[in-house]
Design a protein around this motif. Structure first.
Motif, PDB file in Angstrom:
ATOM      1  N   PHE A 185      16.825  17.127 -23.423  1.00 25.67           N
ATOM      2  CA  PHE A 185      16.185  17.193 -22.112  1.00 25.67           C
ATOM      3  C   PHE A 185      16.707  18.391 -21.339  1.00 25.67           C
ATOM      4  O   PHE A 185      17.850  18.831 -21.550  1.00 25.67           O
ATOM      5  CB  PHE A 185      16.460  15.901 -21.332  1.00 25.67           C
ATOM      6  N   THR A 186      15.879  18.881 -20.433  1.00 28.14           N
ATOM      7  CA  THR A 186      16.240  20.057 -19.651  1.00 28.14           C
ATOM      8  C   THR A 186      15.816  19.872 -18.204  1.00 28.14           C
ATOM      9  O   THR A 186      14.712  19.384 -17.938  1.00 28.14           O
ATOM     10  CB  THR A 186      15.569  21.322 -20.215  1.00 28.14           C
ATOM     11  N   LEU A 187      16.709  20.267 -17.307  1.00 26.89           N
ATOM     12  CA  LEU A 187      16.385  20.388 -15.882  1.00 26.89           C
ATOM     13  C   LEU A 187      16.433  21.876 -15.544  1.00 26.89           C
ATOM     14  O   LEU A 187      17.430  22.537 -15.829  1.00 26.89           O
ATOM     15  CB  LEU A 187      17.385  19.622 -15.025  1.00 26.89           C
ATOM     16  N   THR A 188      15.354  22.375 -14.969  1.00 27.87           N
ATOM     17  CA  THR A 188      15.269  23.792 -14.619  1.00 27.87           C
ATOM     18  C   THR A 188      15.076  23.948 -13.128  1.00 27.87           C
ATOM     19  O   THR A 188      14.257  23.255 -12.523  1.00 27.87           O
ATOM     20  CB  THR A 188      14.108  24.473 -15.373  1.00 27.87           C
ATOM     21  N   ILE A 189      15.862  24.855 -12.565  1.00 28.55           N
ATOM     22  CA  ILE A 189      15.662  25.275 -11.171  1.00 28.55           C
ATOM     23  C   ILE A 189      15.177  26.711 -11.267  1.00 28.55           C
ATOM     24  O   ILE A 189      15.934  27.607 -11.654  1.00 28.55           O
ATOM     25  CB  ILE A 189      16.948  25.174 -10.346  1.00 28.55           C
TER      26      ILE A 189
END
Lengths: 108, 122
Positions: free
Chosen positions: A71-75
């Protein structure tokens, strides 16, 4: 127990640049994954559930993706107010939820 | 305002007891499963209690037999009774709401309090 591993532990990014946070599960959790933002002295704030469904009020510069074990969280464009610790949380097996160790995002 | 407010933390000696409270407001408390989650300083988050809407309770092995979660829907409050406390129980304890996702059929933690600090030390 499903072990959640986040990387990196600390991320230093300049304002306006992209920040990419990773979360890996020790076994598949489907898309039963949430992301939280936690600032000192405040309640953790839900950003995403179901891996990519945004909670109300989450700025568009934030996005979540992934399924299974990655999983990835991108800002997309980091703002000063984004300085915080970010946690992933799997909820595939109720009530035995588990959390990652967190990624601290610092403003360079 | 929709919120959870924890109270009851403090300094307690090893072997002692403490009861934490979490007061809910702004939503129908009786309709939600609830959790207690703790965080030791510098470490990750760990669930220590969960309770369903019917009062069914769950604890991980690390606290089973020492911690007991309960709820009072009339008072819109969640409780955590902690007995036989150890130094390793020192942490900030958070109350969290578990929300049901009708699309997936799973429940995730969507609302948290600010936490209350429990310190176990002589």
């Amino acid at each position: 127990e499903i072990v959640m591993t986040q990387s990196p532990a600390t991320l230093s990014v300049s304002p306006g640049e992209r920040a990419t946070l990773s979360c890996r599960a020790s076994q598949s959790v489907g898309n039963n994954l949430a992301w939280y933002q936690h600032k000192p002295g405040q309640a953790p704030r839900l950003l995403f559930f179901a891996a990519s469904t945004g909670a109300p009020g989450v700025p568009a510069r934030f996005s979540g993706s992934g399924s299974g074990t990655e999983f990835t969280l991108t800002i997309s464009s980091l703002q000063s107010e984004d300085s915080a610790v970010y946690y992933c949380h799997q909820y595939n097996v109720w009530p035995q939820v588990t959390f990652g160790g967190g990624t601290k995002v610092e403003i360079k | 305002e929709v919120q959870l407010v924890e109270s009851g933390g403090g300094l307690v000696q090893p072997g002692g007891s403490l009861r934490l409270s979490c007061e809910a407001s702004g939503f129908t408390f009786r309709s939600y499963d609830m959790y207690w989650v703790r965080q030791e300083t510098g470490k990750g988050l760990e669930w220590v209690a969960a309770i369903g809407t019917t009062g069914d309770s769950h604890h991980p092995d690390s606290v089973k037999g020492r911690f007991t979660v309960s709820r009072d829907d009339g008072r819109e409050s969640l409780y955590l009774l902690m007995n036989s406390l150890r130094a390793g129980d020192t942490a900030v304890y958070y109350c969290a709401r578990s929300k049901y996702d009708f699309v997936s059929g799973y429940r995730y933690l969507d609302l948290w309090g600010r936490g209350t600090l429990v310190t176990v030390s002589s």
